[in-house]
Design a protein around this motif. Structure first.
Motif, mmCIF file in Angstrom:
data_model
loop_
_atom_site.group_PDB
_atom_site.id
_atom_site.type_symbol
_atom_site.label_atom_id
_atom_site.label_comp_id
_atom_site.label_asym_id
_atom_site.label_seq_id
_atom_site.Cartn_x
_atom_site.Cartn_y
_atom_site.Cartn_z
ATOM 1 N N LEU A 154 0.846 -1.197 0.000
ATOM 2 C CA LEU A 154 0.000 0.000 0.000
ATOM 3 C C LEU A 154 0.877 1.241 0.000
ATOM 4 O O LEU A 154 1.812 1.345 0.801
ATOM 5 C CB LEU A 154 -0.913 -0.005 1.225
ATOM 6 N N THR B 246 -2.023 1.771 -9.381
ATOM 7 C CA THR B 246 -2.378 0.504 -8.725
ATOM 8 C C THR B 246 -2.231 -0.630 -9.736
ATOM 9 O O THR B 246 -2.819 -0.601 -10.817
ATOM 10 C CB THR B 246 -3.825 0.554 -8.201
ATOM 11 N N THR C 39 -3.724 6.895 -8.170
ATOM 12 C CA THR C 39 -4.538 5.664 -8.079
ATOM 13 C C THR C 39 -4.376 4.797 -9.320
ATOM 14 O O THR C 39 -4.456 3.558 -9.216
ATOM 15 C CB THR C 39 -6.016 6.012 -7.864
ATOM 16 N N SER D 11 1.899 -6.967 -5.703
ATOM 17 C CA SER D 11 0.674 -6.180 -5.816
ATOM 18 C C SER D 11 0.824 -4.866 -5.050
ATOM 19 O O SER D 11 1.182 -4.876 -3.870
ATOM 20 C CB SER D 11 -0.513 -6.966 -5.278
ATOM 21 N N THR E 237 -1.165 -1.214 -4.189
ATOM 22 C CA THR E 237 -2.389 -0.411 -4.204
ATOM 23 C C THR E 237 -2.046 1.006 -3.789
ATOM 24 O O THR E 237 -1.366 1.209 -2.772
ATOM 25 C CB THR E 237 -3.443 -0.987 -3.247
ATOM 26 N N VAL E 238 -2.502 1.962 -4.572
ATOM 27 C CA VAL E 238 -2.301 3.367 -4.256
ATOM 28 C C VAL E 238 -3.615 3.905 -3.690
ATOM 29 O O VAL E 238 -4.619 3.996 -4.404
ATOM 30 C CB VAL E 238 -1.866 4.174 -5.483
ATOM 31 N N SER E 239 -3.596 4.194 -2.407
ATOM 32 C CA SER E 239 -4.824 4.633 -1.755
ATOM 33 C C SER E 239 -4.479 5.332 -0.444
ATOM 34 O O SER E 239 -3.484 4.994 0.200
ATOM 35 C CB SER E 239 -5.742 3.447 -1.470
#
Lengths: 115, 106
Positions: free
Chosen positions: A11, A90, A87, A110, A112-114
């Motif tokens: 993340l 991602t 985002t 994996s 995730t950009v959040s």
């Protein structure tokens, strides 16, 4: 046995920098080039860049301003750094060995950009 | 160099002969690879230099073509061949992939 394995944070916050490591085994980074390729969820593959066995690099023009690839040959590691994440970054990020073609791939990391 | 694959989705039965197409935006001099990607896995090299079979890949897979037009053929479709297939050019000093063909069982 040729192996590549990506590692890094799952993340990342928007506007921050992504740092990934590709650790290789079974071959030398002084003899082979290594690529980074990414794949957004449910979408196709995008070539990001390559680091040559000599240490030179070449990047996808769409990412060039944000991307840096380097390596530590003694540790058999290749590094990817990409800044100003959004985002749309991602994706699953893969490293792949180049023997003239991408003949061996890591399992993928994996990201995730959040917020 | 833009790479265009067709069809995007293909349904076929076990034992069928299956043909996937890939078209390059310019002559890529047979610097064309095909990859198979099963759900949740990394891509796997099948064919390189347009028609050379990667070690360990079943002989039912074959590649052909030249110039701008290339084809991946599966001579007799097996259940384990369900996957998405990507073509990739490596003629220029940038690498580009096609959008993929998803192969499913009918």
């Amino acid at each position: 046995q040729v192996q590549l394995k990506e590692s890094g944070p799952g993340l990342v916050q928007p506007s921050q920098t992504l740092s990934l490591t590709c650790t290789v085994a079974g071959f030398s980074l002084t003899s082979y080039n290594v690529h980074w390729v990414r794949q957004p969820p449910g979408k196709g593959l995008e070539w990001m860049g390559v680091i040559w066995n000599t240490g030179g690099t070449r990047y996808n023009s769409a990412l060039k301003s944000r991307l840096s690839i380097s390596k530590d040959t003694s540790k058999s590691q290749v590094f990817l750094k990409m800044n100003s994440l959004q985002t749309e970054d991602t994706a699953t990020y893969y490293c792949a060995r180049d023997s003239g073609v991408m003949d061996a791939w890591g399992q993928g990391a994996s990201v995730t950009v959040s917020s | 160099i833009q790479m265009t694959q067709s069809p995007s989705l293909l349904s076929a039965s076990v034992g069928d002969r299956v043909t996937l197409s890939c078209k390059a935006g310019q002559n890529i001099n047979n610097y064309l690879a095909w990859y198979q990607q099963k759900l949740g896995e990394a891509p796997k090299l099948l064919i390189y230099n347009a028609n050379s079979l990667q070690t360990g890949i079943p002989s039912r897979f074959s590649g052909s073509g030249s110039g701008t037009d290339y084809t991946l053929t599966i001579s007799s479709l097996q259940p384990e061949d369900v996957a998405t297939y990507f073509c990739q050019q490596y003629n220029s000093w940038t690498w580009t992939f096609g959008g993929g063909t998803k192969l499913e069982l009918k």
